[in-house]
Design a protein around this motif. Structure first.
Motif, PDB file in Angstrom:
ATOM      1  N   SER A   1       0.873  -1.019   0.041  1.00 63.08           N
ATOM      2  CA  SER A   1      -0.003   0.029  -0.077  1.00 63.08           C
ATOM      3  C   SER A   1       0.692   1.225  -0.098  1.00 63.08           C
ATOM      4  O   SER A   1       0.578   2.121  -0.664  1.00 63.08           O
ATOM      5  CB  SER A   1      -0.929  -0.061   1.044  1.00 63.08           C
TER       6      SER A   1
ATOM      7  N   HIS B   1       1.064   4.115  -2.890  1.00 65.43           N
ATOM      8  CA  HIS B   1       0.854   5.561  -2.889  1.00 65.43           C
ATOM      9  C   HIS B   1       2.089   6.276  -3.152  1.00 65.43           C
ATOM     10  O   HIS B   1       2.164   7.302  -4.094  1.00 65.43           O
ATOM     11  CB  HIS B   1       0.964   5.649  -1.115  1.00 65.43           C
TER      12      HIS B   1
ATOM     13  N   GLU C   1       3.508   6.797   7.129  1.00 68.55           N
ATOM     14  CA  GLU C   1       2.947   5.717   6.751  1.00 68.55           C
ATOM     15  C   GLU C   1       4.310   4.337   6.750  1.00 68.55           C
ATOM     16  O   GLU C   1       3.892   3.219   7.272  1.00 68.55           O
ATOM     17  CB  GLU C   1       2.687   5.372   5.161  1.00 68.55           C
TER      18      GLU C   1
END
Length: 250
Positions: free
Chosen positions: A95, A99, A217
């Protein structure tokens, strides 16, 4: 020592080319000298040297360089938890990488918007960006091994994207510069030539700045990476050496 903190670094290298500022080695201080391949029933860690060069983690089992390792019940449980946690980490890593793809492609689009590109060139640029983004997203989704993202392969892929896009932009600006020179507007011609020559040079620092958005993140992955390091503590190869599949530095 090569820096392969599981799948994350290699995927991010593929996204960023030579931009390393966001990788887990710097954010989480996590490194590994192994490549890792995730198969349905086992994890395979491999490296050129030193021994063990191949570590296979199965269901409550450990094999190093082809030799089974005797495990206590506690060690078997830890290996099972290690496998479970690493597999659970993979979608989160992917993920972050996805991004990164979106940020990279949007940065290229935004940089091109500041240039005096003709409508056809802009449309073709957007088409190529969309194609590269779709291809890279699919590669990330399908990947189960850091072997897919070695430094040379990642750099080559990044260079492939730039070599597809940069000449398109430079050609458009170059043609406009030539047209301006032929009409006597030498100042505009010079400006366009400068833009054409600076397309690639100016892109990387701007991309580095935008990729800072990935840092939170990546930081969110750090506790799980550290847990993997703790789970392997005390596990040894058939030659008696600690496995050190994941190492946490300072």
């Amino acid at each position: 020592m090569r820096s392969h903190p599981l799948l994350a670094v290699c995927m991010l290298l593929a996204v960023c080319g030579s931009v390393h500022a966001q990788d887990l080695a710097k954010v989480c201080h996590a490194t590994s000298s192994y490549d890792v391949t995730v198969e349905p029933d086992r994890l395979i860690f491999d490296r050129d040297a030193p021994a063990p060069t191949r570590v296979v983690l199965g269901a409550g089992s450990l094999q190093t360089d082809g030799q089974p390792v005797a495990l206590s019940d506690e060690d078997q449980d830890r290996i099972d938890v290690f496998q479970r946690d690493l597999r659970a980490l993979m979608p989160r890593v992917k993920s972050v990488a996805q991004h990164g793809v979106a940020i990279t492609m949007q940065t290229i689009h935004d940089e091109s918007a500041s240039l005096d590109l003709d409508q056809d060139t802009r449309a073709e640029l957007d088409r190529r960006l969309a194609a590269h983004a779709a291809d890279l997203r699919q590669r990330i989704a399908d990947s189960h091994s850091t072997h897919d993202w070695h430094g040379d392969a990642a750099d080559n892929y990044a260079n492939q994207i730039l070599s597809d896009i940069t000449p398109l932009v430079a050609s458009s600006l170059g043609q406009q510069a030539l047209n301006a020179a032929m009409t006597g507007d030498l100042q505009q011609a010079g400006t366009l030539r400068d833009q054409a020559s600076n397309v690639a040079t100016n892109f990387q620092p701007r991309l580095e700045g935008r990729l800072q958005a990935l840092r939170p993140e990546i930081q969110a992955l750090c506790p799980d990476i550290q847990r993997l390091s703790q789970l392997q503590e005390g596990l040894r190869a058939s030659n008696g050496r600690p496995l050190n599949l994941v190492q946490i530095g300072q």
